[in-house]
Design a protein around this motif. Structure first.
Motif, mmCIF file in Angstrom:
data_model
loop_
_atom_site.group_PDB
_atom_site.id
_atom_site.type_symbol
_atom_site.label_atom_id
_atom_site.label_comp_id
_atom_site.label_asym_id
_atom_site.label_seq_id
_atom_site.Cartn_x
_atom_site.Cartn_y
_atom_site.Cartn_z
ATOM 1 N N TYR A 190 0.838 -1.201 0.000
ATOM 2 C CA TYR A 190 0.000 0.000 0.000
ATOM 3 C C TYR A 190 0.873 1.252 0.000
ATOM 4 C CZ TYR A 190 -3.173 -3.604 1.727
ATOM 5 O OH TYR A 190 -3.886 -4.763 1.879
ATOM 6 N N GLU A 191 0.370 2.301 -0.634
ATOM 7 C CA GLU A 191 1.104 3.567 -0.656
ATOM 8 C C GLU A 191 1.024 4.274 0.689
ATOM 9 O OE1 GLU A 191 -0.151 6.000 -3.891
ATOM 10 O OE2 GLU A 191 0.292 4.487 -5.422
ATOM 11 N N THR A 192 -0.157 4.261 1.315
ATOM 12 C CA THR A 192 -0.329 4.885 2.627
ATOM 13 C C THR A 192 -1.154 3.969 3.535
ATOM 14 O OG1 THR A 192 -2.324 6.064 1.896
ATOM 15 C CG2 THR A 192 -0.215 7.235 1.726
ATOM 16 N N ILE A 193 -0.939 4.120 4.851
ATOM 17 C CA ILE A 193 -1.657 3.328 5.851
ATOM 18 C C ILE A 193 -2.142 4.276 6.948
ATOM 19 C CG2 ILE A 193 -1.484 1.479 7.567
ATOM 20 C CD1 ILE A 193 0.742 0.240 5.870
ATOM 21 N N GLU A 194 -3.400 4.140 7.336
ATOM 22 C CA GLU A 194 -3.955 4.888 8.460
ATOM 23 C C GLU A 194 -4.350 3.915 9.568
ATOM 24 O OE1 GLU A 194 -7.076 7.578 7.520
ATOM 25 O OE2 GLU A 194 -5.927 8.654 5.992
ATOM 26 N N ILE A 195 -3.979 4.265 10.818
ATOM 27 C CA ILE A 195 -4.260 3.388 11.954
ATOM 28 C C ILE A 195 -4.956 4.212 13.039
ATOM 29 C CG2 ILE A 195 -3.290 1.696 13.567
ATOM 30 C CD1 ILE A 195 -0.724 1.756 11.807
ATOM 31 N N PRO A 196 -6.288 4.297 13.018
ATOM 32 C CA PRO A 196 -7.010 4.956 14.109
ATOM 33 C C PRO A 196 -7.192 3.982 15.273
ATOM 34 C CG PRO A 196 -8.538 4.317 12.376
ATOM 35 C CD PRO A 196 -7.174 3.900 11.908
ATOM 36 N N ILE A 197 -7.025 4.470 16.499
ATOM 37 C CA ILE A 197 -7.009 3.580 17.667
ATOM 38 C C ILE A 197 -8.018 4.062 18.708
ATOM 39 C CG2 ILE A 197 -5.596 2.705 19.576
ATOM 40 C CD1 ILE A 197 -3.173 2.924 17.717
ATOM 41 N N VAL A 198 -8.953 3.164 19.097
ATOM 42 C CA VAL A 198 -9.907 3.450 20.171
ATOM 43 C C VAL A 198 -9.696 2.443 21.298
ATOM 44 C CG1 VAL A 198 -11.628 4.514 18.666
ATOM 45 C CG2 VAL A 198 -11.707 2.037 19.054
ATOM 46 N N PRO A 199 -10.063 2.814 22.528
ATOM 47 C CA PRO A 199 -9.803 1.928 23.670
ATOM 48 C C PRO A 199 -10.830 0.814 23.805
ATOM 49 C CG PRO A 199 -10.848 3.944 24.431
ATOM 50 C CD PRO A 199 -10.605 4.118 22.952
ATOM 51 N N GLY A 200 -10.398 -0.267 24.470
ATOM 52 C CA GLY A 200 -11.302 -1.346 24.836
ATOM 53 C C GLY A 200 -11.535 -1.336 26.330
ATOM 54 N N ASN A 201 -11.869 -2.484 26.898
ATOM 55 C CA ASN A 201 -12.097 -2.555 28.337
ATOM 56 C C ASN A 201 -10.922 -3.157 29.096
ATOM 57 O OD1 ASN A 201 -13.370 -4.974 26.902
ATOM 58 N ND2 ASN A 201 -13.265 -5.754 29.000
ATOM 59 N N HIS A 202 -10.092 -3.975 28.432
ATOM 60 C CA HIS A 202 -8.989 -4.621 29.144
ATOM 61 C C HIS A 202 -7.891 -3.629 29.512
ATOM 62 C CE1 HIS A 202 -9.264 -9.114 29.441
ATOM 63 N NE2 HIS A 202 -10.381 -8.821 28.805
ATOM 64 N N GLY A 203 -7.785 -2.556 28.750
ATOM 65 C CA GLY A 203 -6.761 -1.568 29.067
ATOM 66 C C GLY A 203 -7.196 -0.546 30.087
ATOM 67 N N ASN A 204 -8.439 -0.633 30.526
ATOM 68 C CA ASN A 204 -8.998 0.348 31.451
ATOM 69 C C ASN A 204 -8.562 0.008 32.876
ATOM 70 O OD1 ASN A 204 -10.464 2.299 32.730
ATOM 71 N ND2 ASN A 204 -12.368 1.853 31.651
ATOM 72 N N ILE A 205 -7.558 0.692 33.373
ATOM 73 C CA ILE A 205 -6.999 0.400 34.691
ATOM 74 C C ILE A 205 -7.979 0.826 35.777
ATOM 75 C CG2 ILE A 205 -5.027 0.796 36.225
ATOM 76 C CD1 ILE A 205 -3.461 1.594 33.685
ATOM 77 N N GLN A 206 -8.262 -0.075 36.709
ATOM 78 C CA GLN A 206 -9.182 0.217 37.809
ATOM 79 C C GLN A 206 -10.493 0.809 37.285
ATOM 80 O OE1 GLN A 206 -8.672 -0.626 40.954
ATOM 81 N NE2 GLN A 206 -6.631 -1.418 40.514
ATOM 82 N N ARG A 207 -11.058 0.179 36.287
ATOM 83 C CA ARG A 207 -12.234 0.732 35.616
ATOM 84 C C ARG A 207 -13.428 0.864 36.552
ATOM 85 N NH1 ARG A 207 -14.963 -3.793 31.893
ATOM 86 N NH2 ARG A 207 -16.090 -1.939 31.324
ATOM 87 N N ARG A 208 -13.530 -0.026 37.525
ATOM 88 C CA ARG A 208 -14.698 0.030 38.402
ATOM 89 C C ARG A 208 -14.596 1.151 39.449
ATOM 90 N NH1 ARG A 208 -14.135 -5.212 36.850
ATOM 91 N NH2 ARG A 208 -16.042 -6.328 36.262
ATOM 92 N N SER A 209 -13.386 1.415 39.943
ATOM 93 C CA SER A 209 -13.235 2.421 40.995
ATOM 94 C C SER A 209 -13.057 3.821 40.423
ATOM 95 C CB SER A 209 -12.033 2.073 41.874
ATOM 96 O OG SER A 209 -10.826 2.109 41.109
ATOM 97 N N GLN A 210 -12.571 3.952 39.184
ATOM 98 C CA GLN A 210 -12.317 5.243 38.552
ATOM 99 C C GLN A 210 -11.412 6.119 39.425
ATOM 100 O OE1 GLN A 210 -16.268 6.768 37.663
ATOM 101 N NE2 GLN A 210 -16.288 5.710 35.694
ATOM 102 N N LYS A 211 -10.383 5.500 39.995
ATOM 103 C CA LYS A 211 -9.445 6.223 40.846
ATOM 104 C C LYS A 211 -8.181 6.624 40.105
ATOM 105 C CE LYS A 211 -11.002 3.984 45.113
ATOM 106 N NZ LYS A 211 -10.625 3.091 46.249
ATOM 107 N N VAL A 212 -8.193 6.531 38.781
ATOM 108 C CA VAL A 212 -7.029 6.902 37.984
ATOM 109 C C VAL A 212 -7.465 7.934 36.948
ATOM 110 C CG1 VAL A 212 -5.879 4.681 38.294
ATOM 111 C CG2 VAL A 212 -7.456 4.997 36.380
ATOM 112 N N SER A 213 -6.487 8.529 36.273
ATOM 113 C CA SER A 213 -6.806 9.526 35.254
ATOM 114 C C SER A 213 -7.278 8.833 33.980
ATOM 115 C CB SER A 213 -5.580 10.389 34.952
ATOM 116 O OG SER A 213 -4.622 9.643 34.214
#
Length: 366
Positions: free
Chosen positions: A190-213
């Motif tokens: 390919y001449e050009t490549i685009e890689i848009p990235i959105v988050p999932g749930n496994h990368g969400n640190i302490q997702r239940r407590s929301q004690k992180v930024s």
């Protein structure tokens, strides 16, 4: 109405009735003798005179002439092939999600992920080569739809035995080097490549407590690390990472808009998420889509590839790289399906082709 009655046997009237019956004059004879149906007359003749229906000479008219229809008039319409024109160019859209690098199961580990990635690369480049016989393809869009690494929240994301290594190794020693090498090699195609990235749930640190930024998300970290690793190729490879806290992204692909989202926002009913996905898709179309219009939804999360068309917007749900994990089996009663979607997008027609590429060992691809 007078009662039906046959004349006594042996009389001249009876002989006349028998003669008419045998000549096939059943309709008028039935009416004259007050029989409402011909079969009633036939039974009465057999009972009274012993004359059976098979002896009657039923009058059969000549067959009707077949109707001849003229051949339809065919109008030749000029058809234009656009494969060699600018408006016929297509973009290759390859969904990447749920790699779960760092997950350890009886049939999946980091080495398996790498093998399956190159199986995928071979299949997709072969499919692209076949499509180029019809239309030019110069650009690849390869969105990351979340859960590219497993994370390291023991007890939340799995048992201790289900983690092959910590998240730092997952990102910097395995996922990013492997994916960077993968995309740089695809520059041969390919001449050009685009890689848009959105988050999932496994990368969400302490997702239940929301004690992180909001920045403390491993998919965000992995995306920024990939952007840095590919910085020498930024004239041809463009990595776009969702802003911290942004859980979706609108990506333009060849004139069509795609809502990129992990789909972990969807609740299942009796282990079946599809009703929830379609209902939420329709609501997103009426909410997000008012200010940020989109034509398609791309997601992952459920480890089972599918395509839904009943929400007023087509939805492609991606598969996974992993196999034999507990998540889909517990949540939906289904096993992991190691497969990824590969789509082709035309400026005029939108998605013109979709391929569900299997990564399971022993499965054949194009």
């Amino acid at each position: 109405m007078s009662k039906s009655k046959l004349p006594p046997q042996g009389t001249a009237e009876a002989e006349a009735v028998i003669e008419r019956f045998l000549s096939g004059d059943l309709t008028s004879l039935s009416a004259e003798l007050n029989y409402t149906r011909r079969d009633l007359l036939v039974r009465a003749m057999k009972s009274k005179y012993g004359v059976v229906q098979e002896l009657a000479k039923i009058k059969v008219g000549p067959p009707p002439e077949p109707k001849v229809y003229p051949a339809p008039k065919i109008k030749i319409m000029p058809l234009i092939q656009e494969g060699d024109k600018e408006e016929g160019e297509e973009v290759h859209l390859t969904l990447r999600s749920d790699a779960h690098v760092g997950l350890l199961t009886p049939s999946f580990n980091i080495a398996t992920f790498k093998d399956r990635l190159w199986t995928l690369a071979k299949a997709e480049t072969n499919i692209c080569r076949l499509h180029r016989r019809m239309r030019p393809i110069k650009k690849l869009v390869s969105p990351w739809l979340g859960d590219m690494v497993q994370g390291e929240q023991y007890g939340v994301q799995g048992y201790v035995e289900e983690f092959e290594c910590g998240v730092e190794e997952q990102i910097y020693e395995h996922l990013v080097p492997t994916m960077a090498e993968y995309y740089v090699n695809l520059l041969q195609i390919y001449e050009t490549i685009e890689i848009p990235i959105v988050p999932g749930n496994h990368g969400n640190i302490q997702r239940r407590s929301q004690k992180v930024s909001k920045r403390s998300h491993w998919d965000t970290v992995a995306g920024r690390a990939l952007k840095s690793a590919l910085s020498h190729y930024e004239d041809r490879i463009h990595v776009t990472v969702a802003e911290p806290g942004q859980w979706y992204m609108i990506q333009e692909v060849n004139g069509w808009s795609f809502l990129l989202i992990h789909l972990d926002q969807i609740l299942s009913y009796q282990g079946v998420p599809f009703y929830g996905i379609e209902k939420r898709g329709l609501r997103w179309k009426q909410s997000i889509g008012v200010t940020e219009p989109f034509d398609y939804i791309l997601g992952g999360h459920f480890h089972n590839p599918n395509a839904l068309y009943n929400a007023g917007v087509p939805i492609y749900i991606n598969g996974t790289f992993s196999s034999d994990s507990d998540f889909p089996l517990v949540r939906m009663g289904l096993k992991d399906v190691a497969a990824q979607w590969s789509l082709f997008v035309n400026r005029k027609y939108g998605v013109t082709a979709s391929y569900k590429i299997s990564l399971q060992e022993g499965q054949r691809n194009v």
